[in-house]
Design an enzyme around this catalytic site. Structure first.
Site, mmCIF file in Angstrom:
data_model
loop_
_atom_site.group_PDB
_atom_site.id
_atom_site.type_symbol
_atom_site.label_atom_id
_atom_site.label_comp_id
_atom_site.label_asym_id
_atom_site.label_seq_id
_atom_site.Cartn_x
_atom_site.Cartn_y
_atom_site.Cartn_z
ATOM 1 N N ASP A 191 -11.720 0.285 7.896
ATOM 2 C CA ASP A 191 -10.910 -0.910 7.752
ATOM 3 C C ASP A 191 -9.505 -0.410 8.073
ATOM 4 O O ASP A 191 -8.896 0.287 7.255
ATOM 5 C CB ASP A 191 -10.987 -1.445 6.316
ATOM 6 C CG ASP A 191 -10.246 -2.752 6.185
ATOM 7 O OD1 ASP A 191 -9.093 -2.816 6.648
ATOM 8 O OD2 ASP A 191 -10.806 -3.719 5.652
ATOM 9 N N HIS A 192 -9.019 -0.726 9.258
ATOM 10 C CA HIS A 192 -7.803 -0.020 9.690
ATOM 11 C C HIS A 192 -6.596 -0.322 8.802
ATOM 12 O O HIS A 192 -5.629 0.425 8.795
ATOM 13 C CB HIS A 192 -7.520 -0.234 11.186
ATOM 14 C CG HIS A 192 -6.869 -1.537 11.520
ATOM 15 N ND1 HIS A 192 -7.559 -2.696 11.706
ATOM 16 C CD2 HIS A 192 -5.567 -1.859 11.710
ATOM 17 C CE1 HIS A 192 -6.723 -3.670 11.998
ATOM 18 N NE2 HIS A 192 -5.503 -3.198 12.001
ATOM 19 N N HIS A 227 -9.633 -6.765 5.567
ATOM 20 C CA HIS A 227 -8.282 -6.210 5.415
ATOM 21 C C HIS A 227 -7.552 -6.745 4.177
ATOM 22 O O HIS A 227 -7.013 -5.993 3.379
ATOM 23 C CB HIS A 227 -7.409 -6.550 6.625
ATOM 24 C CG HIS A 227 -8.011 -6.168 7.951
ATOM 25 N ND1 HIS A 227 -8.740 -5.036 8.125
ATOM 26 C CD2 HIS A 227 -7.960 -6.762 9.165
ATOM 27 C CE1 HIS A 227 -9.125 -4.943 9.395
ATOM 28 N NE2 HIS A 227 -8.658 -5.987 10.046
HETATM 29 C C1 BG6 Z 1 -8.143 -6.902 13.562
HETATM 30 C C2 BG6 Z 1 -8.483 -8.326 13.880
HETATM 31 O O1 BG6 Z 1 -9.063 -6.350 12.667
HETATM 32 O O2 BG6 Z 1 -6.845 -6.859 12.976
HETATM 33 C C3 BG6 Z 1 -7.468 -8.925 14.810
HETATM 34 O O3 BG6 Z 1 -9.767 -8.370 14.482
HETATM 35 C C4 BG6 Z 1 -6.089 -8.792 14.240
HETATM 36 O O4 BG6 Z 1 -7.743 -10.289 15.080
HETATM 37 C C5 BG6 Z 1 -5.819 -7.346 13.822
HETATM 38 O O5 BG6 Z 1 -5.169 -9.176 15.247
HETATM 39 C C6 BG6 Z 1 -4.525 -7.236 13.086
HETATM 40 O O6 BG6 Z 1 -4.217 -5.887 12.912
HETATM 41 P P1 BG6 Z 1 -2.711 -5.414 12.785
HETATM 42 O O7 BG6 Z 1 -2.832 -3.957 12.493
HETATM 43 O O8 BG6 Z 1 -2.052 -5.724 14.098
HETATM 44 O O9 BG6 Z 1 -2.129 -6.204 11.675
#
Ligand code: BG6
Length: 506
Positions: A181-182, A244
């Site tokens: 989960d980045h 997230h």
């Molecule tokens: C991803 C989603 O997991 O997270 C995207 O699939 C979203 O739709 C993105 O744009 C948002 O990540 P960050 O790091 O740019 O907030």
């Protein structure tokens, strides 16, 4: 000292966008920092027919496009570690040649059996690839560790998540699974833990006695771009909230872990997921709001509505905006509402957690309180990462007028402190076998369980409205009612847009 074990890193879906934009640049970054093991090989695997040389050239261009390069000799040295193998993911017979290729690489490079398998593929393959890997014994740890990294989404709903869980746990042990989960790889999300548990001043106030409500906003100014096909099967709730933002909520709400061991931290996170109060079917309409962006002119540019985006059904009812109100039923948070909102094509890109403290019990000064919740702690996850505390101060001059002022800290003020990308951090942790920042099976299942009534209602109940909102605005106005029924409002960090429209107060 570099204590990373020698290993081969296998990326399934190597010709895809994520590999090019995030994974290979992150691996390159680790290489430049001397964090890769002494013996290391990267094996790209996908359906396309590339030779090793063609794949190396493609990855070299990707690194140059997505990373700042100080020294091209680093790029040249890194790409020498890259190899490629074509495979038909669904065809079990192609996994034996893959195994043989890995054995050959191990012998040639004297690496040993440790292997990471990273699935950067469509989710429909998450059950199939691990099963085929296991069918040729590539899950077995007799000759070294084997780890499986899976990108979100982990399932499409509760039922499919449970099915995926059973498929994976049939051949793999839970401690071999690393669900990325980045958001958990973001420095500022991890800093939530440090802000809370390294300071004596916040934690005594961090509960129902002093906190009125908690708000988590994750706004994006971009639309679905070229991902309409994927997004149609997802929508904002599955794309951002299920994973997230509930993870961010859990870190905001968790108890202090007994140590920094992965199991101690993950146990506390899991307890929060288990304490989420189920949203009753009849409450979905009032506690969950969905919206979809409409065509509009934003900063003098015409942007299409969601239904006009490539790959999107012209009659789509997929939500590009979701807001929910919920409760965490435990002693710390009993009765404190949590609000999450997220959307595409909002006025700006900003993710933040806002702790709204309760107002003073009796307001002494003239003019009345300047806001219903004067004290806010804003933890800005991105961009302009930092922390802001809002409090009341005397306006200079006669009388006792009060105004709200800010005390803030910006990460950018820390000199020479490079913030690693989320993928860099998570890939490195997976190499070291540190699962702290990865979602555990039970968390994922609990998150789906919690959202199931909303998912079902939005799918089946035609009376639950899907609100349109013009691109470039803060989403459906009805979402304000979620908070305003309590005489509060969302924080609008970018309400006062300057001419270029990107000014946000931290
Ligand atoms: C991803 C989603 O997991 O997270 C995207 O699939 C979203 O739709 C993105 O744009 C948002 O990540 P960050 O790091 O740019 O907030």
């Amino acid at each position: 000292m570099n204590t990373n074990d020698n290993h081969i890193y296998v990326i399934f879906g190597a010709s895809g966008d994520l590999t090019k934009r995030k994974l290979v640049p992150a691996l390159y970054s680790l290489f430049v920092q001397n964090l890769l093991p002494e013996k290391f090989a990267l094996l790209g695997v996908s359906r396309s027919d590339f030779t090793d040389t063609e794949f190396r050239t493609a990855m070299e261009s990707a690194i140059k496009e997505f990373k700042e390069i100080d020294d091209t000799s680093h790029v040249e040295a890194f790409v020498k570690k890259i190899h490629y193998q074509s495979i038909q993911f669904n065809d079990a017979s192609t996994y034996l040649p893959l195994k043989q290729r890995l054995e050959k690489l191990r012998t040639e490079e004297k690496i040993g059996g440790n292997t990471v398998f990273y699935l950067s593929t469509p989710p429909s393959l998450y059950g199939i690839i691990p099963q085929h890997l296991a069918s040729v014994g590539l899950n077995l740890q007799n000759d070294g560790w084997k780890r499986l990294i899976i990108e979100k989404p982990f399932g499409y709903d509760l039922e499919s998540a449970l099915k995926l869980k059973d498929q994976l746990l049939k051949d793999w042990q839970e401690d071999q699974l690393f669900r990325i989960d980045h958001y958990l790889g973001k420095e500022t999300v991890q800093n939530l833990l440090v802000t809370r548990f390294s300071n004596g001043i916040f934690e005594p106030l961090w509960n129902r006695n002093y906190i009125d409500h908690v708000e988590i906003t994750s706004a994006e100014s971009i639309g679905v771009e070229k991902r309409g096909g994927y997004y149609e099967t997802s929508g904002a709730l599955r794309d951002m909230v299920q994973n997230h933002l509930l993870q961010v909520a859990a870190i905001t709400a968790m108890e202090s872990p007994s140590s920094l061991e992965p199991i101690a931290i993950r146990n506390e996170i899991l307890k929060v997921f288990q304490s989420l109060r189920p949203i009753k079917k009849e409450d979905v309409k009032t506690n969950a709001i969905r919206g979809q962006y409409l065509a509009a002119t934003v900063k003098n540019e015409k942007v299409p509505g969601y239904r006009d985006e490539e790959g999107v059904n012209p009659e789509s009812v997929t939500e590009t905006y979701a807001a929910i109100k919920f409760y965490i039923d435990n002693w710390r948070w009993g009765g404190v509402p949590f609000y999450i909102r997220t959307g595409k094509r909002l006025p700006t890109r900003v993710t933040e957690v806002v702790i709204h403290f309760k107002p003073t019990p009796h307001f002494l000064f003239s003019g009345g309180p300047v806001c219903s919740s004067c004290n806010q702690l804003v933890i800005r996850i991105q961009p302009d990462e930092g922390v802001l505390l809002k409090f009341g101060m005397k306006t200079p001059g006669a009388g006792f007028e009060v105004q709200t002022v800010n005390m803030d800290f910006h990460y950018s003020d820390l000199t020479n402190q490079r913030i690693p990308s989320a993928y860099e951090r998570l890939i490195y942790d997976s190499m070291k076998g540190d699962s702290t920042l990865f979602a555990r099976t039970e968390e994922v299942i609990e998150a789906w369980k919690f959202l199931s009534p909303v998912i079902d209602c939005w799918k089946n109940d035609k009376d639950v409205p899907l609100f349109g909102y013009p691109a470039g605005t803060w989403g459906p106005e009805t979402a304000d009612d979620l908070i305003e029924d309590r005489d509060m409002t969302w924080r609008y960090p970018c309400k006062n847009l300057s001419d270029d429209g990107i000014y946000c107060e931290l």
